[in-house]
Scaffold this motif. Sequence first.
Motif, PDB file in Angstrom:
ATOM      1  N   VAL A 109     -13.980 112.687  62.626  1.00  0.00           N
ATOM      2  CA  VAL A 109     -13.332 112.531  63.931  1.00  0.00           C
ATOM      3  C   VAL A 109     -13.623 113.770  64.780  1.00  0.00           C
ATOM      4  CG1 VAL A 109     -11.118 112.341  65.139  1.00  0.00           C
ATOM      5  CG2 VAL A 109     -11.505 111.065  63.022  1.00  0.00           C
ATOM      6  N   SER A 110     -14.126 113.571  65.989  1.00  0.00           N
ATOM      7  CA  SER A 110     -14.370 114.693  66.896  1.00  0.00           C
ATOM      8  C   SER A 110     -13.042 115.185  67.451  1.00  0.00           C
ATOM      9  CB  SER A 110     -15.291 114.262  68.037  1.00  0.00           C
ATOM     10  OG  SER A 110     -16.563 113.926  67.546  1.00  0.00           O
ATOM     11  N   ARG A 111     -12.803 116.479  67.341  1.00  0.00           N
ATOM     12  CA  ARG A 111     -11.552 117.057  67.803  1.00  0.00           C
ATOM     13  C   ARG A 111     -11.834 118.184  68.799  1.00  0.00           C
ATOM     14  NH1 ARG A 111     -10.489 115.478  62.468  1.00  0.00           N
ATOM     15  NH2 ARG A 111      -8.443 114.476  62.198  1.00  0.00           N
ATOM     16  N   LEU A 112     -10.946 118.325  69.767  1.00  0.00           N
ATOM     17  CA  LEU A 112     -11.016 119.418  70.725  1.00  0.00           C
ATOM     18  C   LEU A 112     -10.484 120.670  70.046  1.00  0.00           C
ATOM     19  CD1 LEU A 112     -11.391 120.492  73.649  1.00  0.00           C
ATOM     20  CD2 LEU A 112      -9.030 119.751  74.075  1.00  0.00           C
ATOM     21  N   ASP A 113     -11.325 121.679  69.882  1.00  0.00           N
ATOM     22  CA  ASP A 113     -10.962 122.898  69.171  1.00  0.00           C
ATOM     23  C   ASP A 113     -10.341 123.895  70.137  1.00  0.00           C
ATOM     24  OD1 ASP A 113     -10.697 125.147  67.593  1.00  0.00           O
ATOM     25  OD2 ASP A 113     -12.741 125.069  66.797  1.00  0.00           O
ATOM     26  N   LEU A 114      -9.028 124.106  70.008  1.00  0.00           N
ATOM     27  CA  LEU A 114      -8.307 125.062  70.850  1.00  0.00           C
ATOM     28  C   LEU A 114      -7.881 126.305  70.054  1.00  0.00           C
ATOM     29  CD1 LEU A 114      -6.075 122.578  72.883  1.00  0.00           C
ATOM     30  CD2 LEU A 114      -8.208 123.677  73.597  1.00  0.00           C
ATOM     31  N   GLY A 115      -8.595 126.578  68.997  1.00  0.00           N
ATOM     32  CA  GLY A 115      -8.294 127.761  68.198  1.00  0.00           C
ATOM     33  C   GLY A 115      -7.233 127.477  67.158  1.00  0.00           C
ATOM     34  N   SER A 116      -5.981 127.472  67.568  1.00  0.00           N
ATOM     35  CA  SER A 116      -4.878 127.267  66.624  1.00  0.00           C
ATOM     36  C   SER A 116      -4.617 125.791  66.334  1.00  0.00           C
ATOM     37  CB  SER A 116      -3.604 127.921  67.150  1.00  0.00           C
ATOM     38  OG  SER A 116      -3.299 127.461  68.450  1.00  0.00           O
ATOM     39  N   VAL A 117      -5.075 124.907  67.215  1.00  0.00           N
ATOM     40  CA  VAL A 117      -4.948 123.469  66.975  1.00  0.00           C
ATOM     41  C   VAL A 117      -6.250 122.773  67.325  1.00  0.00           C
ATOM     42  CG1 VAL A 117      -2.437 123.306  67.256  1.00  0.00           C
ATOM     43  CG2 VAL A 117      -3.912 123.106  69.267  1.00  0.00           C
ATOM     44  N   GLY A 142      -3.394 113.096  64.023  1.00  0.00           N
ATOM     45  CA  GLY A 142      -4.769 113.524  63.814  1.00  0.00           C
ATOM     46  C   GLY A 142      -5.012 114.999  64.036  1.00  0.00           C
ATOM     47  N   THR A 143      -3.942 115.768  64.311  1.00  0.00           N
ATOM     48  CA  THR A 143      -4.094 117.187  64.643  1.00  0.00           C
ATOM     49  C   THR A 143      -4.301 118.041  63.391  1.00  0.00           C
ATOM     50  OG1 THR A 143      -2.793 117.032  66.678  1.00  0.00           O
ATOM     51  CG2 THR A 143      -2.903 119.192  65.624  1.00  0.00           C
ATOM     52  N   VAL A 144      -5.153 119.042  63.529  1.00  0.00           N
ATOM     53  CA  VAL A 144      -5.358 120.053  62.484  1.00  0.00           C
ATOM     54  C   VAL A 144      -4.827 121.384  63.016  1.00  0.00           C
ATOM     55  CG1 VAL A 144      -7.061 121.324  61.117  1.00  0.00           C
ATOM     56  CG2 VAL A 144      -7.390 118.865  61.568  1.00  0.00           C
ATOM     57  N   VAL A 145      -4.003 122.063  62.221  1.00  0.00           N
ATOM     58  CA  VAL A 145      -3.429 123.347  62.608  1.00  0.00           C
ATOM     59  C   VAL A 145      -4.148 124.472  61.874  1.00  0.00           C
ATOM     60  CG1 VAL A 145      -1.347 124.777  62.692  1.00  0.00           C
ATOM     61  CG2 VAL A 145      -1.175 122.298  63.018  1.00  0.00           C
ATOM     62  N   VAL A 146      -4.565 125.496  62.624  1.00  0.00           N
ATOM     63  CA  VAL A 146      -5.251 126.661  62.065  1.00  0.00           C
ATOM     64  C   VAL A 146      -4.293 127.842  62.174  1.00  0.00           C
ATOM     65  CG1 VAL A 146      -7.298 128.119  62.152  1.00  0.00           C
ATOM     66  CG2 VAL A 146      -7.453 125.691  62.798  1.00  0.00           C
ATOM     67  N   SER A 200       1.408 122.319  70.602  1.00  0.00           N
ATOM     68  CA  SER A 200       1.371 123.762  70.389  1.00  0.00           C
ATOM     69  C   SER A 200       1.799 124.076  68.962  1.00  0.00           C
ATOM     70  CB  SER A 200       2.317 124.487  71.360  1.00  0.00           C
ATOM     71  OG  SER A 200       2.072 124.110  72.697  1.00  0.00           O
ATOM     72  N   ALA A 201       1.306 125.191  68.440  1.00  0.00           N
ATOM     73  CA  ALA A 201       1.668 125.622  67.089  1.00  0.00           C
ATOM     74  C   ALA A 201       2.294 127.008  67.137  1.00  0.00           C
ATOM     75  CB  ALA A 201       0.441 125.616  66.178  1.00  0.00           C
ATOM     76  N   PHE A 202       3.219 127.252  66.212  1.00  0.00           N
ATOM     77  CA  PHE A 202       3.961 128.506  66.167  1.00  0.00           C
ATOM     78  C   PHE A 202       4.028 129.010  64.727  1.00  0.00           C
ATOM     79  CE2 PHE A 202       5.388 125.948  69.658  1.00  0.00           C
ATOM     80  CZ  PHE A 202       5.613 126.827  70.702  1.00  0.00           C
ATOM     81  N   ALA A 203       4.118 130.324  64.579  1.00  0.00           N
ATOM     82  CA  ALA A 203       4.333 130.901  63.261  1.00  0.00           C
ATOM     83  C   ALA A 203       5.721 130.515  62.764  1.00  0.00           C
ATOM     84  CB  ALA A 203       4.191 132.417  63.319  1.00  0.00           C
ATOM     85  N   ALA A 204       5.825 130.217  61.476  1.00  0.00           N
ATOM     86  CA  ALA A 204       7.087 129.748  60.907  1.00  0.00           C
ATOM     87  C   ALA A 204       7.291 130.379  59.533  1.00  0.00           C
ATOM     88  CB  ALA A 204       7.078 128.222  60.793  1.00  0.00           C
ATOM     89  N   PRO A 205       8.519 130.373  59.038  1.00  0.00           N
ATOM     90  CA  PRO A 205       8.776 130.952  57.712  1.00  0.00           C
ATOM     91  C   PRO A 205       8.227 130.067  56.600  1.00  0.00           C
ATOM     92  CG  PRO A 205      10.767 129.938  58.589  1.00  0.00           C
ATOM     93  CD  PRO A 205       9.755 129.903  59.697  1.00  0.00           C
ATOM     94  N   ARG A 206       7.963 130.656  55.468  1.00  0.00           N
ATOM     95  CA  ARG A 206       7.469 129.893  54.323  1.00  0.00           C
ATOM     96  C   ARG A 206       8.471 128.828  53.888  1.00  0.00           C
ATOM     97  NH1 ARG A 206       3.037 132.220  51.860  1.00  0.00           N
ATOM     98  NH2 ARG A 206       2.562 134.366  52.492  1.00  0.00           N
ATOM     99  N   SER A 207       9.743 129.102  54.111  1.00  0.00           N
ATOM    100  CA  SER A 207      10.793 128.183  53.675  1.00  0.00           C
ATOM    101  C   SER A 207      10.869 126.923  54.521  1.00  0.00           C
ATOM    102  CB  SER A 207      12.152 128.887  53.713  1.00  0.00           C
ATOM    103  OG  SER A 207      12.419 129.380  55.023  1.00  0.00           O
ATOM    104  N   GLY A 208      10.218 126.909  55.697  1.00  0.00           N
ATOM    105  CA  GLY A 208      10.258 125.752  56.575  1.00  0.00           C
ATOM    106  C   GLY A 208      11.592 125.640  57.295  1.00  0.00           C
ATOM    107  N   GLY A 209      11.818 124.485  57.898  1.00  0.00           N
ATOM    108  CA  GLY A 209      13.087 124.232  58.567  1.00  0.00           C
ATOM    109  C   GLY A 209      13.198 124.747  59.982  1.00  0.00           C
ATOM    110  N   LEU A 210      12.106 125.288  60.552  1.00  0.00           N
ATOM    111  CA  LEU A 210      12.194 125.871  61.890  1.00  0.00           C
ATOM    112  C   LEU A 210      12.429 124.795  62.949  1.00  0.00           C
ATOM    113  CD1 LEU A 210      12.021 128.322  63.736  1.00  0.00           C
ATOM    114  CD2 LEU A 210       9.520 128.072  63.749  1.00  0.00           C
TER     115      LEU A 210
END
Length: 213
Positions: A52-60, A180-184, A95-105
């Motif tokens: 699948v062709s995806r638009l690469d925006l760095g973090s997503v 279909g989103t990939v998070v980097v 949009s993507a954000f940094a989150a804790p390892r425990s999840g739940g954000l």
Amino acid sequence: MFGFGRRGKRRKAAGEQGHALGAEQGGEHDGLPAEDGFDGPYDEKEAPADQVSRLDLGSVRLPVPDGTQLQVEVAPEGEVQAVHLVTPVARLTVSAFAAPRSGGLWQEVSKELAEQLRGDGARVVLEGGDWGTELVASSPEMSLRFVGVDGPRWMLRAVAASSTEQSAAAGAALREIVRGTVVVRGDQPMPVRTPLPVELPEAIAKHLAQEQG
């Protein structure tokens, strides 16, 4: 009328540039597959080899239907603040954000968003969705649907802004993009809730620079 909460109000001063995505770019973004094969969003380390062709925006990396308009919000100093996918039914923002390892954000963030939007005068409803709580804020003029997904050390937040009449179609379009989103995320340590950086593909960045120049 209401905005996107406090974060959205800070973005109102940002400039916007438009760019079209689709078949006219020689197939660089070929759109979503005809079959519904998505079951993401995916972490970069588990991204499928699905062609699948995806638009690469760095973090997503986002699957984008043909003919979608790309809107870019740029701060006065030139930093890209947000990228929106403008479709016939809604404006979609992932949009993507940094989150804790425990999840739940997302549970915390969705409660805060609900309070902020109610403060803006919106009617807010929490609904069960594919990944848990979805937040729907509406006024007579427009509807906002927020979808959140907790991943490994990241949280994805997706927003569909539409007319009230297009709310259901906007929600369906938003979920399809999210699936279909990939998070980097990257390996560098970041404070929780820090937005992961947005970077434009070189061709689009050049196009915007020419329009601004």
